[in-house]
Design an enzyme around this catalytic site. Structure first.
Site, short mmCIF file in Angstrom:
data_model
loop_
_atom_site.label_atom_id
_atom_site.label_comp_id
_atom_site.label_asym_id
_atom_site.label_seq_id
_atom_site.Cartn_x
_atom_site.Cartn_y
_atom_site.Cartn_z
N GLU A 254 3.90 55.37 -2.12
CA GLU A 254 3.04 56.00 -1.11
C GLU A 254 2.22 57.10 -1.76
OE1 GLU A 254 0.84 57.37 1.69
OE2 GLU A 254 2.04 55.57 2.09
N HIS B 14 25.09 55.10 32.71
CA HIS B 14 26.10 55.48 31.71
C HIS B 14 27.05 54.32 31.50
CE1 HIS B 14 28.90 57.91 29.42
NE2 HIS B 14 29.88 57.41 30.18
N GLY C 131 -4.67 35.98 18.05
CA GLY C 131 -5.14 36.91 17.04
C GLY C 131 -4.15 37.18 15.93
#
Length: 457
Positions: free
Chosen positions: A199, A436, A40
C-alpha cells in the site's frame, strides 16, 4: 426509430435498478447494455462473485483453523467446484434481473451505445437508433491500470482475472490495500497462497475510519497476511512463469501472480459524450447537480461515472432518485447514510462521518465503544475480535457516524445507517430494545456508551 420515456445506458446496479423503478412509475423504458449478462461489473465480476468466494473460503478457513468441538482431518480444497459455485451464483442473479425486466416491460438492447445528439443514441452492433425524453448514463467503472504496470491477464491481473485463477498461486502480491485488494487477497490466502499486500499510503483501507484501519491491519497480520505500507511501486510486469514488482529504492519482489488493485476509473469510452453536449472533469467523471442531472437537463448520470464513492448501493440509490426526479420532480440521496463494508473476516464497516472528518470540520463529538469480547452472542460464536464505535454530536447527541470491525458487522451497521438516515440520537439507539443474545446488542451498548454509559462494560 424506437422512442422511450427513458433510455438507460448500462445495466449495472445503478442502471437496472433505475430502469425497474422508472417502469414502476409508468415510464416506457429501454436499456442498452453491451454485455450479454445483465447486472454490470458488480454482478458479473465484482461484488457478487467475490462474496461467493469470500463466504465459501471463510468456511474452509474455519475448518483449517479447527472448529470448536470438532476435529477435521485430510481437508482437500476442490478449486474447480468452488469456482463453479461462484459462476452459478452469478448466473442465477443475472437471470433474476432478466426476469424483472420482463415483469416490468423493460426493453433490452444488446450492444454499445453512443450519442448521436442529446436526443438520440445509436446501438453500434445492431445499428438501431433510439430516442427518449430522458437518458440515464450508468456505465460504471473499469480497473485503473497505472502507466507503470504491464497487465497480461495471467501473471499480472486485475480483479476480474483474480476471481478465476486456475490454481492457487504459491505467492500472490497485491498492489493496493483498499477494499478490492484486501478481499481478494484474503480469498487466496485462505486457500493456501502466501499473500503480500503493498500500500502506497501509511495505512490500509485509507478511506475508512483510521482506528478501524489500524485494528484491521493487526487482525490481518495475525491471520498471516504480510502487509507493507508506505511503499511506492515503480514497475510491475510479467517475467518468466511469474511476475516482477520493482519498488522505489531498487528493491525487487517476485511472485507467481500480481493483482493490481489501485482503484477504478469511470467508464465513458465510446459514448461520444461531446455529441450530447457533455464533458467530463479531470478525473473522467460526469458532473451532475443534486438531482443527478448533467448540464443537459434531460440527461442524468449515476454511479461510478459521477463523483462520490464507487459503491453498488450508492449507484442504486442514485438511480432511484434520478428517475423519481424525472417522473415526480423530486428525488434525494442521503449520502451520509450510505454504508461501506469490507467483507473480509472479520468484516470492517462504517457509515457516516469518520473521526478524521469530524475533526477536520470542527464538529464537536463524543465517542462510545463496545467490544465484541463483552458480547454474550460473540462469545458463543467464538468471535470476540473487534468493536463498534458510535460518534455522536457532543451537544445534541445526534449520531454522526458508526464504525466497526468484527463478525457480521456489516449487517449490524444496517441499523446504524437507518439511525443516521432518520437523524436519531445515541440515546434513541441505546434505548431501543434489541434481541438477546444478538450481535446487534454491541451497537446498542456502543450507543449507550456515547450517550451516558454502557450497561455491560
Amino acid at each position: 426509430m424506437e422512442a422511450y420515456d427513458l433510455l438507460v445506458i448500462g445495466a449495472g446496479p445503478g442502471g437496472y435498478v433505475a430502469a425497474i423503478r422508472a417502469a414502476q412509475l409508468g415510464m416506457r423504458v429501454g436499456v442498452v447494455e453491451k454485455e450479454k449478462a445483465l447486472g454490470g461489473t458488480c454482478l458479473r465480476v465484482g461484488c457478487i462473485p467475490s462474496k461467493a468466494l469470500l463466504e465459501t473460503t471463510e468456511r474452509i478457513y474455519e475448518v483449517k483453523k479447527g472448529l470448536i468441538g470438532a476435529r477435521v482431518q485430510d481437508l482437500e480444497v476442490d478449486l474447480p467446484a468452488l469456482l463453479a459455485h461462484k459462476d452459478k451464483v452469478v448466473q442465477a442473479n443475472a437471470q433474476g434481473i432478466e426476469f424483472l425486466f420482463k415483469k416490468n416491460g423493460i426493453i433490452r438492447h444488446l450492444g454499445r451505445a453512443r450519442f448521436l445528439s442529446d436526443r438520440k443514441v445509436l446501438v453500434e452492433e445492431t445499428r438501431e437508433e433510439l430516442s427518449a425524453r430522458y437518458f440515464l448514463i450508468a456505465t460504471g467503472s473499469a480497473p485503473l491500470i497505472p502507466p507503470w504496470a504491464e497487465v497480461d491477464g495471467k501473471r499480472v491481473v486485475t480483479s476480474t482475472e483474480a476471481l478465476s485463477f486456475p490454481e492457487v498461486p504459491g505467492r500472490l502480491i497485491v498492489v493496493g490495500g483498499g477494499v478490492i485488494g484486501l478481499e481478494l487477497g484474503v480469498v487466496w490466502h485462505r486457500l493456501g497462497a502466501e499473500v503480500l499486500i503493498l500500500e502506497y499510503l501509511d495505512r490500509i483501507l485509507p478511506t475508512m475510519d483510521a482506528e478501524l484501519s489500524r485494528a484491521a491491519e493487526k487482525v490481518f497480520r495475525k491471520e498471516g497476511l504480510e502487509i507493507r505500507t508506505g511503499v511506492k511501486v515503480k514497475a510491475v510486469r510479467p517475467e518468466g512463469r511469474g511476475a516482477r514488482v520493482e519498488l522505489e529504492g531498487g528493491e525487487v519482489l517476485t511472485a507467481d501472480r500480481v493483482l493490481l488493485a489501485v482503484g477504478r476509473r469511470p467508464y465513458t469510452e465510446g459514448l461520444d459524450l461531446e455529441r450530447a453536449g457533455l464533458t467530463t472533469d479531470e478525473k473522467g467523471r460526469i458532473p451532475v447537480d443534486e438531482h443527478l442531472r448533467t448540464r443537459v437537463p434531460h440527461i442524468y448520470a449515476v454511479g461510478d461515472v459521477v463523483p462520490g464513492p464507487m459503491l453498488a448501493h450508492k449507484a442504486s440509490e442514485e438511480g432511484i432518485a434520478a428517475v423519481e426526479h424525472m417522473a415526480r420532480g423530486y428525488g434525494h440521496v442521503d449520502y451520509l447514510a450510505i454504508p461501506s463494508v469490507v467483507y473480509t473476516h472479520p468484516e470492517v464497516a462504517g457509515v457516516g462521518y469518520t473521526e478524521e472528518e469530524l475533526k477536520a470540520k470542527g464538529i464537536p463529538y463524543k465517542v462510545g465503544r463496545f467490544p465484541y469480547s463483552a458480547s454474550g452472542r460473540a462469545r458463543a460464536m467464538g468471535e470476540t475480535e473487534g468493536f463498534v464505535k458510535v460518534l455522536a454530536h457532543a451537544k445534541t447527541d445526534r449520531i454522526l457516524g458508526v464504525h466497526g470491525i468484527g463478525a457480521r458487522v456489516g449487517d449490524v451497521l444496517a441499523e446504524a445507517a437507518l439511525a443516521i438516515f432518520f437523524k436519531a440520537s445515541a440515546e434513541d439507539l441505546g434505548r431501543a430494545p434489541h434481541a438477546h443474545p444478538s450481535l446487534s446488542e454491541i451497537l446498542k451498548e456502543a450507543a449507550l456508551a456515547a450517550w451516558e454509559k454502557a450497561i455491560h462494560l
